[in-house]
Design a protein around this motif. Structure first.
Motif, mmCIF file in Angstrom:
data_model
loop_
_atom_site.group_PDB
_atom_site.id
_atom_site.type_symbol
_atom_site.label_atom_id
_atom_site.label_comp_id
_atom_site.label_asym_id
_atom_site.label_seq_id
_atom_site.Cartn_x
_atom_site.Cartn_y
_atom_site.Cartn_z
ATOM 1 N N MET A 118 0.829 -1.197 0.000
ATOM 2 C CA MET A 118 0.000 0.000 0.000
ATOM 3 C C MET A 118 0.869 1.255 0.000
ATOM 4 O O MET A 118 0.515 2.246 -0.610
ATOM 5 C CB MET A 118 -0.903 -0.050 1.241
ATOM 6 N N LYS A 119 2.000 1.179 0.709
ATOM 7 C CA LYS A 119 2.890 2.334 0.776
ATOM 8 C C LYS A 119 3.484 2.642 -0.598
ATOM 9 O O LYS A 119 3.620 3.801 -0.978
ATOM 10 C CB LYS A 119 3.993 2.072 1.794
ATOM 11 N N ASN A 120 3.841 1.587 -1.347
ATOM 12 C CA ASN A 120 4.388 1.781 -2.687
ATOM 13 C C ASN A 120 3.343 2.349 -3.639
ATOM 14 O O ASN A 120 3.663 3.134 -4.525
ATOM 15 C CB ASN A 120 4.948 0.474 -3.242
ATOM 16 N N LEU A 121 2.078 1.965 -3.457
ATOM 17 C CA LEU A 121 1.011 2.468 -4.309
ATOM 18 C C LEU A 121 0.853 3.974 -4.150
ATOM 19 O O LEU A 121 0.741 4.700 -5.141
ATOM 20 C CB LEU A 121 -0.303 1.756 -4.000
ATOM 21 N N THR A 122 0.858 4.455 -2.924
ATOM 22 C CA THR A 122 0.732 5.899 -2.703
ATOM 23 C C THR A 122 1.965 6.638 -3.229
ATOM 24 O O THR A 122 1.837 7.758 -3.727
ATOM 25 C CB THR A 122 0.534 6.212 -1.211
ATOM 26 N N ARG A 123 3.112 6.012 -3.140
ATOM 27 C CA ARG A 123 4.331 6.628 -3.680
ATOM 28 C C ARG A 123 4.216 6.782 -5.196
ATOM 29 O O ARG A 123 4.526 7.826 -5.759
ATOM 30 C CB ARG A 123 5.545 5.783 -3.316
ATOM 31 N N TYR A 124 3.742 5.727 -5.871
ATOM 32 C CA TYR A 124 3.599 5.780 -7.321
ATOM 33 C C TYR A 124 2.494 6.750 -7.744
ATOM 34 O O TYR A 124 2.610 7.425 -8.765
ATOM 35 C CB TYR A 124 3.340 4.392 -7.890
ATOM 36 N N LEU A 125 1.412 6.802 -6.983
ATOM 37 C CA LEU A 125 0.344 7.755 -7.288
ATOM 38 C C LEU A 125 0.834 9.194 -7.131
ATOM 39 O O LEU A 125 0.496 10.066 -7.934
ATOM 40 C CB LEU A 125 -0.870 7.509 -6.399
ATOM 41 N N GLY A 126 1.626 9.442 -6.108
ATOM 42 C CA GLY A 126 2.194 10.782 -5.925
ATOM 43 C C GLY A 126 3.140 11.141 -7.054
ATOM 44 O O GLY A 126 3.122 12.272 -7.558
ATOM 45 N N LEU A 127 3.955 10.203 -7.463
ATOM 46 C CA LEU A 127 4.869 10.433 -8.580
ATOM 47 C C LEU A 127 4.098 10.686 -9.871
ATOM 48 O O LEU A 127 4.436 11.581 -10.647
ATOM 49 C CB LEU A 127 5.810 9.240 -8.744
ATOM 50 N N ALA A 128 3.035 9.919 -10.097
ATOM 51 C CA ALA A 128 2.211 10.113 -11.298
ATOM 52 C C ALA A 128 1.540 11.483 -11.285
ATOM 53 O O ALA A 128 1.442 12.147 -12.324
ATOM 54 C CB ALA A 128 1.174 9.003 -11.396
ATOM 55 N N ALA A 129 1.098 11.928 -10.110
ATOM 56 C CA ALA A 129 0.472 13.249 -10.008
ATOM 57 C C ALA A 129 1.488 14.353 -10.300
ATOM 58 O O ALA A 129 1.169 15.335 -10.985
ATOM 59 C CB ALA A 129 -0.131 13.437 -8.619
ATOM 60 N N LYS A 130 2.708 14.191 -9.827
ATOM 61 C CA LYS A 130 3.750 15.189 -10.085
ATOM 62 C C LYS A 130 4.103 15.254 -11.567
ATOM 63 O O LYS A 130 4.274 16.335 -12.127
ATOM 64 C CB LYS A 130 4.999 14.874 -9.261
ATOM 65 N N VAL A 131 4.206 14.086 -12.200
ATOM 66 C CA VAL A 131 4.515 14.046 -13.632
ATOM 67 C C VAL A 131 3.372 14.667 -14.432
ATOM 68 O O VAL A 131 3.604 15.438 -15.369
ATOM 69 C CB VAL A 131 4.797 12.597 -14.090
ATOM 70 N N ALA A 132 2.132 14.369 -14.057
ATOM 71 C CA ALA A 132 0.980 14.939 -14.753
ATOM 72 C C ALA A 132 0.945 16.459 -14.590
ATOM 73 O O ALA A 132 0.674 17.187 -15.554
ATOM 74 C CB ALA A 132 -0.312 14.325 -14.228
ATOM 75 N N LEU A 133 1.238 16.951 -13.400
ATOM 76 C CA LEU A 133 1.269 18.396 -13.176
ATOM 77 C C LEU A 133 2.381 19.049 -13.988
ATOM 78 O O LEU A 133 2.180 20.111 -14.595
ATOM 79 C CB LEU A 133 1.454 18.702 -11.691
ATOM 80 N N PHE A 134 3.541 18.406 -14.041
ATOM 81 C CA PHE A 134 4.644 18.938 -14.835
ATOM 82 C C PHE A 134 4.270 19.005 -16.310
ATOM 83 O O PHE A 134 4.524 20.011 -16.983
ATOM 84 C CB PHE A 134 5.896 18.081 -14.647
ATOM 85 N N LEU A 135 3.661 17.945 -16.830
ATOM 86 C CA LEU A 135 3.264 17.936 -18.233
ATOM 87 C C LEU A 135 2.177 18.975 -18.513
ATOM 88 O O LEU A 135 2.176 19.606 -19.579
ATOM 89 C CB LEU A 135 2.796 16.543 -18.636
ATOM 90 N N LEU A 136 1.285 19.182 -17.571
ATOM 91 C CA LEU A 136 0.248 20.205 -17.726
ATOM 92 C C LEU A 136 0.870 21.601 -17.797
ATOM 93 O O LEU A 136 0.524 22.396 -18.674
ATOM 94 C CB LEU A 136 -0.742 20.114 -16.568
ATOM 95 N N VAL A 137 1.792 21.889 -16.901
ATOM 96 C CA VAL A 137 2.462 23.198 -16.905
ATOM 97 C C VAL A 137 3.337 23.346 -18.150
ATOM 98 O O VAL A 137 3.386 24.427 -18.750
ATOM 99 C CB VAL A 137 3.287 23.386 -15.611
ATOM 100 N N LEU A 138 4.007 22.291 -18.564
ATOM 101 C CA LEU A 138 4.824 22.346 -19.773
ATOM 102 C C LEU A 138 3.964 22.620 -21.003
ATOM 103 O O LEU A 138 4.313 23.461 -21.844
ATOM 104 C CB LEU A 138 5.602 21.039 -19.955
ATOM 105 N N GLY A 139 2.830 21.944 -21.111
ATOM 106 C CA GLY A 139 1.919 22.200 -22.221
ATOM 107 C C GLY A 139 1.385 23.620 -22.199
ATOM 108 O O GLY A 139 1.262 24.280 -23.241
ATOM 109 N N PHE A 140 1.080 24.126 -21.017
ATOM 110 C CA PHE A 140 0.620 25.506 -20.876
ATOM 111 C C PHE A 140 1.707 26.480 -21.319
ATOM 112 O O PHE A 140 1.429 27.479 -21.989
ATOM 113 C CB PHE A 140 0.226 25.755 -19.421
ATOM 114 N N ALA A 141 2.939 26.187 -20.954
ATOM 115 C CA ALA A 141 4.053 27.058 -21.341
ATOM 116 C C ALA A 141 4.270 27.037 -22.851
ATOM 117 O O ALA A 141 4.545 28.072 -23.460
ATOM 118 C CB ALA A 141 5.333 26.630 -20.621
#
Length: 96
Positions: free
Chosen positions: A1-24
């Motif tokens: 369960m701990k690894n799942l939350t780690r991967y979900l957090g990483l996926a959220a960070k990557v998605a946010l980065f891609l969203l900001v990059l696309g906006f830029a």
């Protein structure tokens, strides 16, 4: 369960980065900033938006500093309670 939350957090960070990059990339055209004394600054729009965000965040932090210092002063003035003694006291009573 701990690894799942780690991967979900990483996926959220990557998605946010891609969203900001696309906006830029969508807002890469030049914006002109006119200031006092005839100063003109031409930069990409995303730079101005980033600076506006940073200035807003900095303003919020500076606005919270007096409250933070007041709360720290109040905490320093309060007397600290002694820690409860966790040692057991031997008695002559039999154990139940």
């Amino acid at each position: 369960m701990k690894n799942l939350t780690r991967y979900l957090g990483l996926a959220a960070k990557v998605a946010l980065f891609l969203l900001v990059l696309g906006f830029a990339l969508k807002n890469s055209h030049t914006a002109t900033f006119y200031s006092y004394l005839g100063y003109v600054w031409q930069v990409p729009l995303i730079v101005l938006l980033g600076l506006a965000f940073l200035l807003g965040a900095l303003t919020g932090v500076v606005a919270l500093l007096p409250t933070l210092f007041r709360l720290r002063r109040e905490l320093a003035r309060k007397p600290r309670l002694p820690e409860p003694d966790t040692t057991t006291i031997p008695t002559d009573l039999p154990g139940v």
